[in-house]
Design an enzyme around this catalytic site. Structure first.
Site, short mmCIF file in Angstrom:
data_model
loop_
_atom_site.label_atom_id
_atom_site.label_comp_id
_atom_site.label_asym_id
_atom_site.label_seq_id
_atom_site.Cartn_x
_atom_site.Cartn_y
_atom_site.Cartn_z
N GLU A 318 -4.82 64.59 -42.73
CA GLU A 318 -6.21 64.96 -42.45
C GLU A 318 -6.35 65.93 -41.29
OE1 GLU A 318 -7.47 60.34 -43.39
OE2 GLU A 318 -7.70 61.00 -41.32
N CYS A 414 -13.81 55.14 -43.37
CA CYS A 414 -14.63 55.78 -42.34
C CYS A 414 -15.79 56.55 -42.94
CB CYS A 414 -13.79 56.70 -41.49
SG CYS A 414 -12.75 57.81 -42.44
#
Lengths: 648, 648
Positions: A318, A414
């Site tokens: 990420e 998240c």
């Protein structure tokens, strides 16, 4: 240093927008009850998250082993933050009852000294603060604080704020310059911006001081993380591959933030750090820090951002990679990272008084952030590619992270609550104010009232931004004030009328600045939004000879359901004319599809079975239909493509 | 079942080829002494490999902890195998002295019961055979056996063969159907094909039986690997991410080999398994197994192989993904996996008598395998992409595996010694024989002699394959025999002359079958090799509207050094005419560069600083020069591109 803008109180803003309003309404109507079930492990068919159960164990209400990722607590905090924004403005007793029950539970899970983290309290009480790189204790505390501030602002209730303050006070004791303190900082930034919020609501200097310390200490020599890694003999507690491929810039610990010039490492962490850096620059009038923020912003948006406002182009971990490395099919472009762009950009405009940052706030919102959730509000994208061939998104391969359809939930969840809290607090991105002026930053139909200095003002904005860019603002004020209207980059010679009279208003810092007398004024703005073919910098290798379709802030894409399989065969003519047609096959969605002529390329010299062979190309004319990128995968699973090849 | 072909004895083949000969010579002149230093940790500037030191510790000659990857021993075994092939045919006393010294050491490192593996002997003596998925004990034993067979064939010395037999005998006891035995099989295939080699050289049935058992038991229910994972509670000993993303097909354990239809999982493992499957099908006349091999071969070469013969297109874990998923810049295409294609294809032709498999053996050799090593023989590619932008090959990202220049060595150093042993034994891929016929499979200039039945034959082949496809064969035989000449897929109407007379020879199973009388015959073959633009199947999304240049078996590429930066801006005209010019800037390399006209595409509407903007395209004519793919990165670091966009 520019001027400091303030938010218009969220409970004084009501979003009435046809398009965005649907998403915002979805938060209270669907997302919050749905996520509640998930956090409570009572959604049929969903894997248990253990989130609330963990708090019950920490509170000694239930016995058992603590499960889920190390930062699982944050899901509840982000849910609470969303709830707070939904309570705003209207009574919502059910939500308040649910939230208050959770707050009591959180209070019971807190240790006597203020420590609050179900993982360490239950599983590793003797290892607190030993793994700042991976353990995410400070990140988790940050989300607690953000939720507490939001809930206090929404309800005036102090229980959660007191829990957060007690936790923050402990952290103030544990971290710092003194010999008895840890000279460290979080592996995942978040608490810095939360502490500044806490400072702003409590006026307690120690929270600002701690935020300042975390930012200033970061990346200094001797490096805290290098020391920590040595102390564990390289042993990875939570994320094994983080160590095998760990580098300090992954968590922005390679150099001090003031010296940073580029967006590096984990994209969400970078954005959350930057948000805090801008806040600190404002609070401390630290122009050196603001210079660094500006460099990072320019690097992010001029060299490391997808046209959709996605960032973090490495499929692995990420993270940011390098300038112009923006693969369309394999990048990450995490939903949370684009929320991070919104947070960073909002603050940059606030600190500098320059509206330009909002162009990319808007880009991130209308494309990657909205793409992060389906129209029903129960499925999410974590990763947001610009080109998808479902059968190539193979599990257990380097494309494992890319999903061809939105998911119900994630092990690391998240994004869903982050989207929810962002949508529920969208008002903060629409308007702002300072002592003299009211600011319009986003053209989302809404009503608001607030005070500008001693003036009471009221606004009713009706936006046709997504249609043709015509905005009608009805503005009432009890005293003379300024109205500052952001000029978006896609305007094509704006026409402005004030009380039905054509007005020539000078442009400054990306705004039209209109002086408004006491009383009611009608302001009509026509940005002349048109469909546009957009190209990319030629260093973005994947997009050479390709074009993307945009209309205003919205990026369009081709989907298999409209255009057939193998979208890569499609070519369009440079700047081909596009006609608009209302989209009919999505309920309650009023947007236009874009329709145009293209060709499909076929190689007539090869059979279907051959892998390599002769070339004899043929062009077959086809009609193409593009829809807004954010709406893709709302009509079943299939291929999707943003960047289209140009036929010469 | 087809006929079984035998290898022509390696020590009766002498490679005289201008181009390939340079690489082959490099093995004995440079690679073997160079790798020797690396394995002995005495190459200046190189990281220690601990390879030979580990054997010394196991042999109790040195004290210390065993270091390196769990299968580090195989580097020495593959080195020994290369040495054996180099000793062949000529005296090489130095190599033999070095090898014999190593063999004594290996013997000392072997335990009394035959067990031989420095990792388990030194570090984990009580955990032998407990981790077949990751521990690679059987894989390591396989390379020991292959080295032993090669060294025995080369020198007639039995010491290493006896060590290998003793080790194999232990494995025969440990693994099998009986209650006291482990009903398992290796996580990384290799020992299966090695055991068949050992059987063929010793005629001991038990080795064949064990190979048969390993293949037959694989993927059966209850699944051995599932049981093993449970016994370790999912705990990963050596490769943490293997478990977090482990799936049975990664090590071809999802179904029994006989039921396989596609190439799945780790590419090298798949190829090594297939090689053993073909050998077994031949030994057992098992046509069902051969049908599975054929399906896997067709799937591999018709849907999962790069034009360069690279396989395993996932950047993550060196594995196959799905049909037509062949990204040019991010795939793996491991050098060893293409060696695996050579091994698999050679055996398929041997088992079926059909020459067609050699088209891809040749494709793998001339492109990915040769690209695996530089012209000096001291730098290696592990990963072989078809498109490289050096600055995008960023460490710690999803492009971490792609290197823009060859490396001195690797932590997992399977490829360098694998290339060495393949080049040193290349004769096995050039010729073959059966009771009646001599086969030419590869057009690499060389001399050979052997027996066909009772006939003594001698061949001298001079090949201009890489120039124009003219092959001249001088063939001597003491009795009437057949000569079978493989017809490659890129021939363009072959002309054949026998003793200067034009001959029309019928084609069968991919060969010209020529009957040769006693005495000497001159055979001239002209395959009419021409430059060719090649297209890819339209399901390979990345290559739609693109063309690759080939000449005979060789794929060509553009390099930055010849064509400037940003090769992605380049477009070529469909089937544009190509002219040839001798390549001058590489020493001792006689190949042609391919020269042609193209254009560079520039967007005149955008500045260098803009990331997204207007489109106004301009075409600038440019001269382009392509070189053989295998030679890229021999003239410094820069961009490289195989698939070129076509301008319509």
């Amino acid at each position: 240093m520019g001027r400091h803008l303030n938010q218009v109180e969220l409970n004084n803003i009501k979003i009435t927008d046809d398009f965005i309003g649907r998403y915002v309404e979805c938060v209270s109507k669907k997302i919050i009850p749905h996520q509640w079930k998930i956090l409570n492990d009572c959604l049929e068919g969903a894997k248990p998250t253990y989130c609330i159960r963990n708090f019950k164990i920490a509170a000694r209400e239930v016995k058992g082993k603590r499960k889920g990722v190390v930062f699982q607590d944050t899901d509840l905090y982000k849910w609470l933050e969303s709830v707070a924004y939904c309570i705003n403005g209207e009574e919502n007793k059910d939500f308040e009852v649910m939230a208050d029950e959770m707050i009591v539970l959180i209070g019971k899970a807190q240790e006597a000294d203020g420590y609050l983290n179900t993982y360490y309290t239950i599983n590793e009480p003797n290892r607190k603060w030993t793994n700042l790189i991976e353990g995410h204790e400070l990140y988790t505390a940050g989300h607690l604080i953000e939720a507490a501030v939001a809930y206090y602002n929404a309800t005036g209730k102090e229980e959660l704020l007191n829990i957060a303050k007690k936790n923050a006070d402990l952290i103030c004791q544990v971290f710092g310059e003194q010999k008895s303190q840890i000279k460290g900082y979080p592996g995942h930034e978040e608490i810095e911006l939360a502490l500044i919020k806490l400072y702003r609501v409590t006026s307690e200097e120690r929270y600002l001081k701690l935020a300042r310390y975390f930012v200033a200490e970061r990346g200094t020599t001797p490096n805290y993380f290098e020391t920590e890694i040595k102390s564990r003999d390289g042993w990875a507690e939570f994320f094994p591959d983080e160590f095998s491929n760990y580098s300090l810039e992954y968590s922005q610990a390679h150099i001090p933030p003031k010296k940073m010039e580029k967006a590096e490492g984990h994209a969400v962490r970078m954005m959350y750090l930057c948000a805090a850096m801008v806040d600190l620059a404002e609070e401390d009038k630290d122009s050196e820090l603001l210079v660094a923020c500006n460099k990072i912003w320019d690097n992010t948006t001029n060299a490391r951002m997808y046209i959709t406002g996605g960032i973090g182009s490495s499929g692995y971990r990420e993270r940011f990679t390098t300038d112009y490395d923006l693969p369309n099919n394999s990048g990450y472009a995490e939903t949370c990272a684009s929320i991070g762009i919104m947070m960073f950009g909002q603050r940059m405009t606030s600190a500098t008084g320059d509206a330009r940052y909002y162009d990319d706030v808007e880009r991130a919102l209308y494309n990657t952030v909205l793409a992060g959730i389906n129209l029903e509000g129960d499925k999410y994208f974590y990763v947001n590619p610009l080109e998808v061939v479902p059968e190539f998104c193979t599990e257990h391969t380097s494309m494992n992270h890319v999903k061809a359809r939105r998911q119900g939930w994630f092990n690391v969840a998240c994004c869903p609550p982050n989207v929810a809290r962002t949508l529920a607090s969208l008002g903060q991105y629409i308007y702002a104010k300072d002592e003299e002026a009211f600011y319009i930053h986003q053209y989302i139909s809404s009503e608001a009232k607030t005070k500008i200095g001693t003036a009471d003002v009221e606004i009713d904005m009706k936006s046709e931004l997504l249609k043709d860019g015509k905005i009608t603002v009805s503005f009432k004020t009890t005293k003379r004030v300024k109205l500052k209207v952001r000029i978006p980059y896609y305007e094509t010679g704006t026409r402005l009328c004030i009380n039905n009279e054509r007005a020539e208003i000078p442009r400054k810092d990306g705004y039209f600045e209109i002086s408004l007398e006491k009383g009611k004024t009608l302001i009509e703005i026509d940005f002349g939004v048109k469909v546009k073919w957009v190209g990319a910098n030629s260093f973005v290798r994947n997009n050479i000879g390709k074009a993307a379709l945009m209309k205003g802030p919205m990026v369009y894409c081709l989907e298999e359901v409209d255009n057939g399989k193998n979208l890569s065969e499609i070519y369009v003519i440079e700047n081909v004319k596009v006609s608009l047609e209302e989209m009919k096959d999505l309920p309650d969605i009023k947007v236009d599809t874009l329709n145009y002529q293209g060709v499909r390329l076929k190689n007539r010299a090869m059979t279907r079975e051959q892998l390599y062979g002769d070339i004899k190309l043929e062009q077959i004319k086809v009609k193409l239909k593009a829809i807004p990128y954010c709406l893709w995968n709302n009509r079943g699973k299939g291929e999707m493509l943003v960047w289209q090849k140009i036929l010469f």
